[in-house]
Design an enzyme around this catalytic site. Structure first.
Site, short mmCIF file in Angstrom:
data_model
loop_
_atom_site.label_atom_id
_atom_site.label_comp_id
_atom_site.label_asym_id
_atom_site.label_seq_id
_atom_site.Cartn_x
_atom_site.Cartn_y
_atom_site.Cartn_z
N ASP A 28 3.71 -1.09 2.15
CA ASP A 28 4.86 -0.92 3.03
C ASP A 28 5.42 0.49 2.87
O ASP A 28 5.57 0.99 1.76
CB ASP A 28 5.91 -1.97 2.65
CG ASP A 28 7.13 -1.92 3.53
OD1 ASP A 28 7.01 -2.22 4.72
OD2 ASP A 28 8.22 -1.59 3.00
N GLU A 67 0.91 1.40 5.59
CA GLU A 67 1.83 1.53 6.72
C GLU A 67 2.25 2.99 6.71
O GLU A 67 3.02 3.41 5.83
CB GLU A 67 3.04 0.61 6.57
CG GLU A 67 3.98 0.71 7.76
CD GLU A 67 5.26 -0.10 7.58
OE1 GLU A 67 5.73 -0.68 8.57
OE2 GLU A 67 5.80 -0.12 6.45
#
Length: 715
Positions: free
Chosen positions: A350, A386
């Site tokens: 993330d 990401e």
């Protein structure tokens, strides 16, 4: 009882049971004294003893306790300066969770004692609290790592055969009627046969689980009767989330391992969505739960001019400081633990640019990347970034080093905009269909570096993408201010649900268009939980706090939902069948053999190749992609060139039917329809023209005419 305390060792960090006792090792560079607190195993978890760790080696405080056994609850009290302007926030009145805890039990009871400072004081965080908070804090558990793995092994599916299914442990199983009620919403429920059968019927080779590391639930959400359902607010980087266990007090570790073992047996890899960019402690006015109380100045990025605050590249209040060698070690140790002890097969990171800021700018040669690249365990895993955060220069799509795949947000946006018929999308669409060489070629990677997706947990579901143009996030308690304001969605005539047969039919076709485009694009496809059955969140495009049926997978299907499921299975089966749809190398756009057909050609409706004026015309709404079947640059496991039939993919996003002239190819044969999102029947083309309905996709397969060679004489 009198507890024996031996010096112990500074490695490994955390609480380690060796079969005879437990070694405790706790890093804090700036602490002046550290106490180990032991608690009784059963409620109310009273504190039993407070033991000083007298040994200190390389900023690691340590001791060995021969009288402690697995199941022991513990925490730390860390003494040192409370000087926020210097970055130090030590407060021994606060029980601190071990950053290396393998299991955590108990809920955080939000009170003023959750904060290291006196919230009643006018100076806010400048004055330390003098009240004890041990009763209100979760406790760490000494864990016994023993588990019978048997013949378990990773499926190690190559990227070229990978289909990722992103899902939430609880959301996937909470409503499943064929799963025992006590297992719904748990690791064990996710590993039951009904779920495995569903995933294997789709051809899924990897599940990507939303965060399962122990989270902190925001006080604001709890006060609203909500929770951090997605879990992107990590507190324990080694500890599985106990929300998904059937039993409390450490069973989450064993049940997680059982789940992984079941997935591996089904040939499915387990990928974890991990959040190392920030922690659940928020900004300088946030609580003192773990890292802040252990050594705030080491664990977090702090401003150089006033170290009272925090540097926030994440939008979550803080950023973990991986430029500090011990913090980098924490992240790498955590990854290795999940890979070796828990046997997961890869990670999706993330807000990954935050991990590679040295200290402020993104650095593709950072220690984080270099260490993983050289690590014999981590370098072999599936690593997905990401590729954006909110810091300066934070959008880094295509900027990650070899060995990494990336969530391709430009794929998502372009495919959505093409199918809602925005101007000027067709040129970029060709790049996205062919693996995004404009993004990944420069780093020496191929199309498999692109993880393609149309939807994910964050944003609209596929059903809502074709049903809503305005978000409906009122239930989140933020007056509909949260979530993206423009999702490149289109409602096709009516906002929200409707009984209009015409609108419903068009929406169903658009779902099929998105699924077909995803299945037949070069790169690694990722399907979001429930899109295959048309799951809806009723227009909520930020359901991070909705632990309710709004977020759960629907299993009892209406006829239209069952049809969509069957369609999804079919297009994914076709994607697996034709290796030309899963190339490891980019197309060259030129003949693969002397005087032969190009490996890929871009076709207009008249059968000719696209020209500059076609690419630059903002009103171009259709495109044909002709793919040659022979692939001399793509080899199988034995080094033989891959070959197969040629394919022609035609996409028509206009509101008019298009008559496509089928181009000539080298081999004599005929074209057969494999997919037509506007029709249920498939047929063999008899002529050289094909009428492609508005808002539809067609995939054709070229089949050679059989050759009739004379029989050879027998001798």
């Amino acid at each position: 009882m009198t507890m024996r305390i031996w010096p112990g060792e500074p490695n490994p960090l955390g609480a380690t049971w060796d079969g005879e006792g437990v070694n405790f090792a706790f890093f804090s560079e700036h602490a002046e004294r550290v106490e180990l607190c032991l608690f009784e195993a059963h409620p109310p978890h009273r504190e039993l003893q407070r033991l000083p760790l007298r040994e200190r080696t390389n900023h690691v405080w340590h001791a060995y306790l021969p009288d402690v056994r697995p199941g022991q609850l513990y925490g730390y009290r860390v003494h040192g300066p409370y000087a926020p302007s210097s970055g130090h926030r030590f407060n021994p009145k606060r029980l601190v969770i071990d950053p290396y805890a393998k299991a955590i039990t108990g809920s955080l009871n939000w009170t003023r004692l959750s904060y290291g400072y006196d919230v009643r004081h006018s100076a806010q965080d400048l004055v330390a609290s003098s009240e004890e908070n041990g009763d209100d804090m979760p406790k760490c558990i000494v864990h016994d790592s023993a588990f019978t793995w048997g013949d378990d092994h990773s499926p190690r599916v190559p990227w070229s055969k990978t289909l990722i299914y992103e899902c939430h442990v609880k959301g996937m199983t909470a409503l499943h009627p064929d799963i025992p009620e006590q297992l719904r919403g748990t690791y064990l429920g996710l590993a039951t046969q009904p779920v495995l059968d569903h995933l294997t019927s789709l051809g899924v080779t990897a599940v990507e689980l939303l965060p399962v590391q122990h989270p902190a639930h925001d006080q604001r959400l709890l006060d609203l009767g909500l929770s951090n359902y997605w879990g992107y607010n990590t507190l324990g980087f080694f500890a599985p989330d106990p929300r998904f266990a059937t039993e409390a007090h450490g069973q989450q570790v064993t049940e997680f391992k059982t789940m992984v073992k079941a997935f591996h047996r089904a040939g499915i890899e387990v990928l974890l969505d991990v959040v190392y960019n920030h922690t659940g402690e928020g900004n300088e006015l946030g609580p003192t739960l773990c890292f802040r109380g252990a050594d705030n100045a080491s664990y977090y990025h702090l401003p150089s001019h006033d170290r009272r605050g925090t540097v926030d590249y994440t939008g979550c209040g803080n950023s973990l400081n991986l430029t500090h060698p011990r913090v980098l070690q924490l992240v790498l140790d955590s990854l290795r633990y999940w890979a070796t002890e828990m046997r997961v097969d890869g990670f999706r990171f993330d807000l990954a640019p935050t991990l590679a800021r040295s200290p402020h700018e993104f650095d593709a040669a950072s220690q984080f990347f270099l260490t993983i690249q050289q690590d014999p365990i981590l370098s072999r895993l599936k690593l997905i970034a990401e590729p954006w955060d909110i810091g300066p220069g934070g959008y880094r799509l295509g900027g990650f080093p070899p060995g990494w795949a990336e969530w391709n947000g430009r794929y998502r946006d372009n495919v959505r905009r093409f199918w809602r018929a925005d101007d000027g999308q067709v040129a970029e669409l060709a790049s996205r269909l062919s693996g995004s060489s404009d993004l990944f070629c420069g780093s020496g990677r191929g199309p498999l570096a692109s993880v393609n997706f149309v939807t994910c947990h964050d944003g609209y579901t596929l059903h809502d993408l074709v049903t809503y143009e305005r978000k409906n996030n009122q239930a989140n308690g933020e007056d509909n201010r949260d979530g993206a304001n423009d999702s490149f969605s289109r409602n096709w005539g009516v906002e929200g649900e409707t009984g209009s047969p015409q609108v419903v039919r068009l929406r169903e076709r658009m779902k099929r268009n998105f699924l077909t485009t995803l299945a037949f694009s070069q790169g690694v496809p990722m399907l979001s939980q429930g899109d295959e059955v048309g799951r809806t969140q009723r227009g909520n495009n930020n359901a991070y706090c909705q632990d309710s049926p709004l977020s759960y997978m629907k299993w009892e299907l209406e006829p239209g939902e069952q049809e969509l499921l069957e369609f999804t299975r079919e297009v994914l089966r076709i994607s697996r069948t034709y290796p030309v749809l899963r190339r490891r190398h980019f197309f060259q756009g030129k003949a693969v053999t002397p005087g032969g057909q190009k490996d890929v050609s871009w076709i207009r409706a008249d059968g000719g190749e696209m020209q500059v004026e076609d690419w630059t015309n903002p009103r171009t709404r259709s495109l044909g992609m002709l793919i040659r079947g022979e692939m001399p640059d793509e080899l199988d496991e034995r080094g033989n060139p891959l070959t197969g039939p040629g394919l022609l993919l035609i996409l028509n996003a206009s509101n008019r039917a298009k008559s496509f002239v089928i181009p000539e190819v080298e081999d004599k044969g005929h074209w057969r329809e494999l997919v037509n999102t506007s029709a249920g029947s498939r047929h063999v083309l008899k002529g050289g023209n094909l009428s492609v309905a508005p808002h539809s996709v067609v995939l054709l397969c070229h089949e050679r005419n059989p050759t009739h060679e004379p029989a050879k004489p027998h001798h």
